[in-house]
Design an enzyme around this catalytic site. Structure first.
Site, short mmCIF file in Angstrom:
data_model
loop_
_atom_site.label_atom_id
_atom_site.label_comp_id
_atom_site.label_asym_id
_atom_site.label_seq_id
_atom_site.Cartn_x
_atom_site.Cartn_y
_atom_site.Cartn_z
N SER A 120 -9.66 30.62 -47.76
CA SER A 120 -10.19 29.28 -47.97
C SER A 120 -10.00 28.84 -49.42
CB SER A 120 -11.66 29.23 -47.59
OG SER A 120 -12.39 30.16 -48.34
N GLU A 171 -7.76 26.47 -45.12
CA GLU A 171 -8.87 26.34 -44.18
C GLU A 171 -9.72 25.07 -44.33
OE1 GLU A 171 -11.16 30.03 -43.83
OE2 GLU A 171 -9.41 31.22 -44.38
N CYS A 222 -26.43 28.36 -46.09
CA CYS A 222 -26.91 28.52 -44.73
C CYS A 222 -25.73 28.52 -43.77
CB CYS A 222 -27.86 27.38 -44.37
SG CYS A 222 -29.37 27.47 -45.33
N HIS A 265 -9.47 41.49 -43.79
CA HIS A 265 -10.26 41.31 -45.01
C HIS A 265 -11.71 41.71 -44.74
CE1 HIS A 265 -12.27 39.53 -48.42
NE2 HIS A 265 -13.00 38.80 -47.60
N CYS A 275 -15.65 42.35 -46.87
CA CYS A 275 -16.32 42.10 -48.15
C CYS A 275 -17.83 42.33 -48.08
CB CYS A 275 -16.06 40.68 -48.61
SG CYS A 275 -16.46 39.45 -47.38
N HIS A 291 -18.33 35.15 -55.96
CA HIS A 291 -19.68 34.59 -55.82
C HIS A 291 -20.27 34.16 -57.15
CE1 HIS A 291 -19.50 36.30 -51.78
NE2 HIS A 291 -20.43 35.43 -51.48
#
Ligand code: GLN
Ligand code: ZN
Length: 675
Positions: A353, A404, A436, A561, A563, A614
């Site tokens: 993405s 994406e 969320c 992938h 994670c 992140h």
């Protein structure tokens, strides 16, 4: 609450800045590792415990919340993570021994807390100890006995309820019951009612019976639940009715939903079910006859609904053999792919993405409100794809993705196109922080009426000469991030989804796509909490993934992938997925993962994430170059891929450009040093 923050943030004087630095990182410090909360899709930050960690009680947050509740006239029962679970989930750093060995250092602070709670007018405190339904550490029942004997042994304290959930607490229940605590909460959806009967000491305690599923969305079988409560009446002191765990894991309310409503119960409906059951225990089933009739009728319509059994799907699955879950020899695959793709050493790529910009969200909202039609929406998405392709070419990445943009979410997007799934209108649940998700509901047999991604992927490929990687979500992850049907084994549901994904990979190959990534970030998440159940899960999960990826020829490079989880226990399964290339989060755990993969004999391509997506922090090229050099000590150059540790959809475009540019610079520098 225990002031167990790592030294790298301890010096930040503003408490809120300190808290945020620990959680999200800032320009100078990396955050705490984030991982999944037991087998849910909720996350927590992993405390780091070194030999020097000093615990200090900082009860301000819990006390201010109690004061707020009392101010509003509410008798609140504060919920605090229990000392065993806190330490069992923490990680040792700087060669410190396992955090659980520090339990004696924690007890005095919990005793202080009990004292402060009395001052605050608290009558009951709940200590959450879900670790007791797992095998995360040895001797947990004995530890539970000793810890709660000490906590309940102090004279000045509120009543103590120890909550276990997400499974069967087994021998820990008896161990808790033989202490002076006043109550235990048990999960009777995933746990067994026999475990309560096996602890006769519970006959003098409050037992909070979790008979309404707190984690799944199906309406409760009230007759069944009342039966369970009935068997407990004789064997416990006081009986309370509850959900099996926090309803954090289900949406609030069915009010906005239109489909399947009769079969479902969201949090607010579950509270009604709890209250109904409680009244039925006291006053008899007849006093609640209407609710019981409705529950029975709902169950009956579900059992007979034709969407629950698709003969074609079942016949196809019954015919699956080992040949359908096996690809050609890995080295033959590797040469066929090298010849087709012609990639440089240390190929650079991304996880799939790109930023979900306001333009994208606006287009999606406009489609939903019918302000634009499907054709206009697709035109806007194609614009996004072409700008993401241009961006990747400019940055100089080797394997491109379409970005994406058309996916609201990596699971929901597929669920919306598959038969057997239903997407809620407003069924949001928290994943971490302010993020969320809206898990779809898997209610029937799964099949793929049409191609799901081929048009987008081939459009993207038409815009570039570089190889393009098509992006799919794997069967285990689709299952993990959905509410699942509770009327058949998970493995059966996984295989049905796998067949649908397999059909899509076959169509992508036909359309000329040479690389296909099938994401399985949730592989670890569904791992059962008890050791005895783990192998069986890993076997079916690996098989489902392989079923989804073994329909293509050797020249197709299959990526996967993973994670944000502790890979330790699933490392053998990751290798067994037999993907040609595995990109795996590693930025926070510094290449340990490569050594672990080597140890299980994994010899395919691997891209350990070189930076943490992140965190808003932009890594510089030097730092990435260093981690690549470190990676090259663990794997040889033909196997190493260069990528971030996860998808970029939550990030801003500017930071993505900067980070990826640095990543490409670092890869080029390492390549140059090789030749
Ligand atoms: N392909 C997905 C993305 O890039 C993978 C996301 C994930 O691992 N959670 O967004
Ligand atoms: Zn990821």
């Amino acid at each position: 609450m225990l002031d167990a923050l790592p030294p790298r943030v301890a010096g930040i004087s503003d408490p809120l800045d300190r808290y945020f630095a620990a959680a999200r990182g800032n320009a100078d410090v990396t955050p705490l590792e984030m991982t999944k909360w037991f087998d849910t899709n909720y996350h927590y930050l992993v405390p780091e415990i070194s030999a020097d960690t000093q615990f200090t009680l900082r009860p301000d947050k819990v006390l201010s919340e109690i004061a707020q509740a009392h101010g509003a006239g509410i008798t609140a029962r504060p919920v605090v993570i229990g000392p065993i679970t806190f330490l069992a989930l923490a990680k040792a750093v700087d060669d410190a021994p396992a955090p659980i060995t520090r339990i004696d250092d924690l007890i005095p602070h919990y005793i202080d807390l009990l004292d402060r709670l009395v001052d605050a007018g608290v009558e009951w405190v709940q200590f959450d100890e879900p670790a007791l339904v797992s095998d995360v550490a040895d001797g947990l029942p004995e530890l539970a006995h000793s810890v709660y004997s000490r906590l309940s042994g102090v004279s000045r304290r509120p009543a103590i309820l120890v909550a276990t959930y997400f499974g069967d607490a087994g021998p820990a229940l008896g161990a808790l019951a033989r202490t002076g605590i006043e109550g235990v909460a048990v999960d009777l959806i995933e746990g067994r009612v026999e475990s309560v009967a096996a602890a006769p000491e519970l006959s003098s305690k409050l037992v909070v019976a979790g008979v309404v599923d707190g984690r799944n969305v199906w309406r409760t079988d009230l007759d069944g639940a009342l039966g369970t409560l009935g068997t407990l009446l004789g064997s416990v002191g006081d009986l309370a009715v509850s959900t099996s765990c926090s309803t954090l894991h289900v949406p609030y309310s069915l009010a906005p939903e239109t489909a399947l409503r009769g079969w479902l119960a969201f949090a607010s409906d579950k509270f009604v079910e709890v209250a109904t059951l409680s009244r039925a225990v006291r006053n008899g089933r007849e006093s609640e006859a209407q609710s019981f009739d409705a529950s029975r009728a709902a169950l009956a319509t579900r059992e007979t609904d034709p969407r629950l059994r698709d003969t074609a799907v079942r016949t196809r699955l019954a015919a699956i053999t080992d040949a359908d879950v096996t690809r050609g020899d890995a080295s033959a695959r590797s040469s066929a792919q090298a010849a087709r793709l012609g990639l440089p050493p240390l190929p650079t790529t991304t996880i799939g993405s790109y930023p979900q910009t306001t333009t994208i969200r606006k287009a999606r909202a406009a489609l939903r409100s019918k302000a634009i039609d499907r054709a206009e929406y697709e035109r806007r998405m194609r614009d996004e794809i072409s700008s993401v392709i241009a961006l990747q070419e400019k940055i100089g990445l080797d394997v491109l993705v379409h970005g994406e943009p058309e996916r609201n979410d990596m699971v929901q997007y597929f669920a919306e196109q598959l038969d057997g799934f239903f997407a809620t209108t407003n069924g949001w649940v928290q994943s971490y922080g302010t993020r969320c998700v809206r898990p779809p509901i898997l209610f029937g047999d799964v099949s793929r009426p049409d191609q799901m991604t081929v048009d987008w992927i081939t459009y993207a490929q038409s815009l570039t000469d570089k190889p393009l990687k098509g992006m799919l979500t794997g069967p285990v992850t689709i299952l993990a991030w959905s509410f699942v049907r509770n009327d058949q084994p998970l493995a059966d549901s996984a295989n049905q989804i796998a067949l649908a994904i397999r059909d899509e990979t076959v169509d992508l190959e036909k359309a000329g796509v040479g690389i296909i990534q099938v994401d399985e970030p949730a592989l670890r998440e569904l791992l059962p909490l008890r050791d005895a159940d783990k192998q069986a899960y890993l076997d079916w999960a690996v098989r489902a993934f392989r079923l989804s990826t073994s329909g293509v020829s050797d020249a197709i490079q299959v990526h996967t992938h993973l994670c944000y989880s502790e890979f330790g226990e699933v490392i053998g399964a990751i290798a067994a997925l037999d993907a040609d290339v595995t990109s795996i989060e590693a930025a926070r755990s510094s290449m340990e993962v490569l050594e672990d993969l080597n140890a299980v004999g994994f010899a395919n391509g691997v891209g350990p994430g070189v930076y943490d997506i992140h965190s808003p922090r932009v890594p510089d090229a030097n730092e990435i170059q260093k981690s690549l050099s470190a990676a090259l000590e663990a794997v040889d150059v033909q196997r190493l891929w260069v990528n971030p540790d996860c998808g970029l959809k939550t990030r801003g475009t500017d930071e993505v450009v900067e980070s990826l540019t640095n990543m490409v610079t670092a890869a080029k520098a390492v390549r140059a040093s090789l030749s």
